[in-house]
Design a protein around this motif. Sequence first.
Motif, PDB file in Angstrom:
ATOM      1  N   ILE A  73      28.248  46.286  48.879  1.00 36.73           N
ATOM      2  CA  ILE A  73      28.308  44.924  48.465  1.00 36.73           C
ATOM      3  C   ILE A  73      28.022  44.366  47.242  1.00 36.73           C
ATOM      4  N   MET A  74      27.030  44.992  46.809  1.00 38.07           N
ATOM      5  CA  MET A  74      26.201  44.556  45.567  1.00 38.07           C
ATOM      6  C   MET A  74      25.433  45.291  44.969  1.00 38.07           C
ATOM      7  N   LEU A  75      25.269  45.510  43.448  1.00 39.29           N
ATOM      8  CA  LEU A  75      24.145  46.258  42.848  1.00 39.29           C
ATOM      9  C   LEU A  75      23.517  45.246  41.926  1.00 39.29           C
ATOM     10  N   SER A  76      22.252  45.285  42.042  1.00 42.71           N
ATOM     11  CA  SER A  76      21.374  44.344  41.174  1.00 42.71           C
ATOM     12  C   SER A  76      19.978  45.228  40.637  1.00 42.71           C
ATOM     13  N   SER A 120      25.927  52.289  33.722  1.00 41.33           N
ATOM     14  CA  SER A 120      26.579  53.386  34.304  1.00 41.33           C
ATOM     15  C   SER A 120      27.484  53.369  35.407  1.00 41.33           C
ATOM     16  N   PHE A 121      27.233  52.421  36.258  1.00 43.50           N
ATOM     17  CA  PHE A 121      28.003  52.113  37.657  1.00 43.50           C
ATOM     18  C   PHE A 121      29.278  51.222  37.123  1.00 43.50           C
ATOM     19  N   GLU A 122      28.715  50.160  36.366  1.00 43.73           N
ATOM     20  CA  GLU A 122      30.158  49.284  35.641  1.00 43.73           C
ATOM     21  C   GLU A 122      31.262  50.191  35.272  1.00 43.73           C
ATOM     22  N   ASN A 123      30.798  51.111  34.307  1.00 41.83           N
ATOM     23  CA  ASN A 123      31.902  51.908  33.548  1.00 41.83           C
ATOM     24  C   ASN A 123      32.585  52.698  34.429  1.00 41.83           C
ATOM     25  N   LYS A 124      31.973  53.229  35.630  1.00 41.19           N
ATOM     26  CA  LYS A 124      32.444  54.511  36.461  1.00 41.19           C
ATOM     27  C   LYS A 124      33.253  53.608  37.462  1.00 41.19           C
ATOM     28  N   TYR A 125      33.074  52.664  38.049  1.00 42.22           N
ATOM     29  CA  TYR A 125      33.651  52.055  39.196  1.00 42.22           C
ATOM     30  C   TYR A 125      34.399  50.663  38.909  1.00 42.22           C
ATOM     31  N   SER A 126      35.752  50.828  39.273  1.00 47.69           N
ATOM     32  CA  SER A 126      36.284  49.520  38.857  1.00 47.69           C
ATOM     33  C   SER A 126      36.327  48.427  39.699  1.00 47.69           C
ATOM     34  N   GLN A 127      35.956  48.620  40.973  1.00 51.26           N
ATOM     35  CA  GLN A 127      35.635  47.753  42.144  1.00 51.26           C
ATOM     36  C   GLN A 127      34.620  46.846  41.834  1.00 51.26           C
ATOM     37  N   PHE A 128      33.731  47.026  40.795  1.00 54.41           N
ATOM     38  CA  PHE A 128      32.570  46.321  40.543  1.00 54.41           C
ATOM     39  C   PHE A 128      32.720  45.202  39.417  1.00 54.41           C
ATOM     40  N   PHE A 129      32.453  43.955  39.925  1.00 54.27           N
ATOM     41  CA  PHE A 129      32.287  42.787  38.784  1.00 54.27           C
ATOM     42  C   PHE A 129      31.074  42.435  38.121  1.00 54.27           C
ATOM     43  N   CYS A 168      28.897  39.722  37.306  1.00 62.65           N
ATOM     44  CA  CYS A 168      28.934  38.420  37.423  1.00 62.65           C
ATOM     45  C   CYS A 168      27.866  37.968  36.786  1.00 62.65           C
ATOM     46  N   ASP A 169      26.759  38.505  36.280  1.00 64.50           N
ATOM     47  CA  ASP A 169      25.890  38.179  35.569  1.00 64.50           C
ATOM     48  C   ASP A 169      25.095  39.287  35.057  1.00 64.50           C
ATOM     49  N   LYS A 170      24.185  39.152  33.931  1.00 66.27           N
ATOM     50  CA  LYS A 170      23.458  40.400  33.246  1.00 66.27           C
ATOM     51  C   LYS A 170      22.935  41.260  34.200  1.00 66.27           C
ATOM     52  N   SER A 171      22.544  40.710  35.406  1.00 70.83           N
ATOM     53  CA  SER A 171      21.573  41.653  36.368  1.00 70.83           C
ATOM     54  C   SER A 171      22.187  41.907  37.665  1.00 70.83           C
ATOM     55  N   SER A 172      23.623  41.753  37.676  1.00 71.32           N
ATOM     56  CA  SER A 172      24.268  41.731  39.165  1.00 71.32           C
ATOM     57  C   SER A 172      25.748  42.533  38.862  1.00 71.32           C
ATOM     58  N   LEU A 173      26.134  43.357  39.713  1.00 69.70           N
ATOM     59  CA  LEU A 173      27.257  43.944  39.935  1.00 69.70           C
ATOM     60  C   LEU A 173      27.813  43.631  41.233  1.00 69.70           C
ATOM     61  N   ILE A 174      28.834  43.062  41.658  1.00 69.28           N
ATOM     62  CA  ILE A 174      29.494  42.767  42.884  1.00 69.28           C
ATOM     63  C   ILE A 174      30.667  43.449  43.299  1.00 69.28           C
ATOM     64  N   ASN A 175      31.163  43.758  44.269  1.00 73.44           N
ATOM     65  CA  ASN A 175      32.198  44.665  44.741  1.00 73.44           C
ATOM     66  C   ASN A 175      33.385  43.420  45.048  1.00 73.44           C
ATOM     67  N   ILE A 176      34.258  43.498  44.177  1.00 72.25           N
ATOM     68  CA  ILE A 176      35.346  42.594  44.114  1.00 72.25           C
ATOM     69  C   ILE A 176      35.935  42.191  45.708  1.00 72.25           C
ATOM     70  N   ASP A 177      35.990  43.255  46.418  1.00 65.14           N
ATOM     71  CA  ASP A 177      36.578  43.240  47.787  1.00 65.14           C
ATOM     72  C   ASP A 177      35.759  42.251  48.667  1.00 65.14           C
ATOM     73  N   TYR A 178      34.444  42.064  48.329  1.00 64.50           N
ATOM     74  CA  TYR A 178      33.931  41.117  49.112  1.00 64.50           C
ATOM     75  C   TYR A 178      33.863  39.547  48.440  1.00 64.50           C
ATOM     76  N   VAL A 179      34.591  39.551  47.566  1.00 60.05           N
ATOM     77  CA  VAL A 179      34.421  38.009  46.701  1.00 60.05           C
ATOM     78  C   VAL A 179      35.741  37.331  46.827  1.00 60.05           C
ATOM     79  N   ASP A 180      35.699  36.152  47.570  1.00 58.20           N
ATOM     80  CA  ASP A 180      36.943  35.029  47.827  1.00 58.20           C
ATOM     81  C   ASP A 180      37.126  34.331  46.497  1.00 58.20           C
ATOM     82  N   SER A 181      35.942  33.803  46.085  1.00 57.77           N
ATOM     83  CA  SER A 181      36.378  33.040  44.609  1.00 57.77           C
ATOM     84  C   SER A 181      34.679  33.077  43.949  1.00 57.77           C
ATOM     85  N   TYR A 182      35.072  32.848  42.690  1.00 58.07           N
ATOM     86  CA  TYR A 182      33.826  32.936  41.601  1.00 58.07           C
ATOM     87  C   TYR A 182      33.831  31.889  40.878  1.00 58.07           C
TER      88      TYR A 182
END
Length: 237
Positions: free
Chosen positions: A161-164, A190-199, A201-215
Amino acid sequence: MFPIYLLEDNETQRVEYKSIIKNIIMIKEYDMQLVVATGDLHELMNNIVNSKEGLFFLDMEIGEQTQAGLNLADEIRQQLPFAQIVFITTHEELSFLTLERRIAPLDYILKEQGLDDIKQKIVKDIDATQTILKTETVQHKDILGYKIGTRFFSVPINDVIMLSTNKERPGSIRLTAKNKVADFPGNLNSFENKYSQFFRCDKSSLINIDYVDSYDYGRLQELSEHLLEPHLFPEDL
């Protein structure tokens, strides 16, 4: 956890093999689990977890069926194309059939070799599977791998769901997935560059776009500012 399965209809031998498998998992702290140890073909098939992989130790002869384990391996290969299959058998003459049927077993262990040799081969096969698992995790982008101490873990990327970043532990990442939360050493880049599914959303969080309805970045900033005030909580906003 990576699933392991054991099919052996001789109860004494099943208990011995089961003990060997569990001990090596515990001693080497592998992220593996013996899901089922049985002498029943249907029980084993009914206990296969929802996974593309698995390590199967199969007795070739079950009851009066000389090729029962071989036929089962055919089914397993169709359902789990990346499964590792090891035959433990007295039938050396059937080994050519594994090639003929394109089962591609990881190993073929003969019971006549004695328990000590069988133990060494089982341990070797589990070690080999762990090595394969590490390699596949690095190569396949549908699996996220991480390490805690000496233990290696993996989780399907679709479950993440998320990496932070963990503010209390610099240099540490918090993984939030469907069925687990874990902290491990690493950095988000390292995770942001490797996985296109992650967005990001701020400097301390990557979220899986499959779990996002709106931002709404503006709303996120507003929420972050309010949360800096100790007397406010999300439900107050």
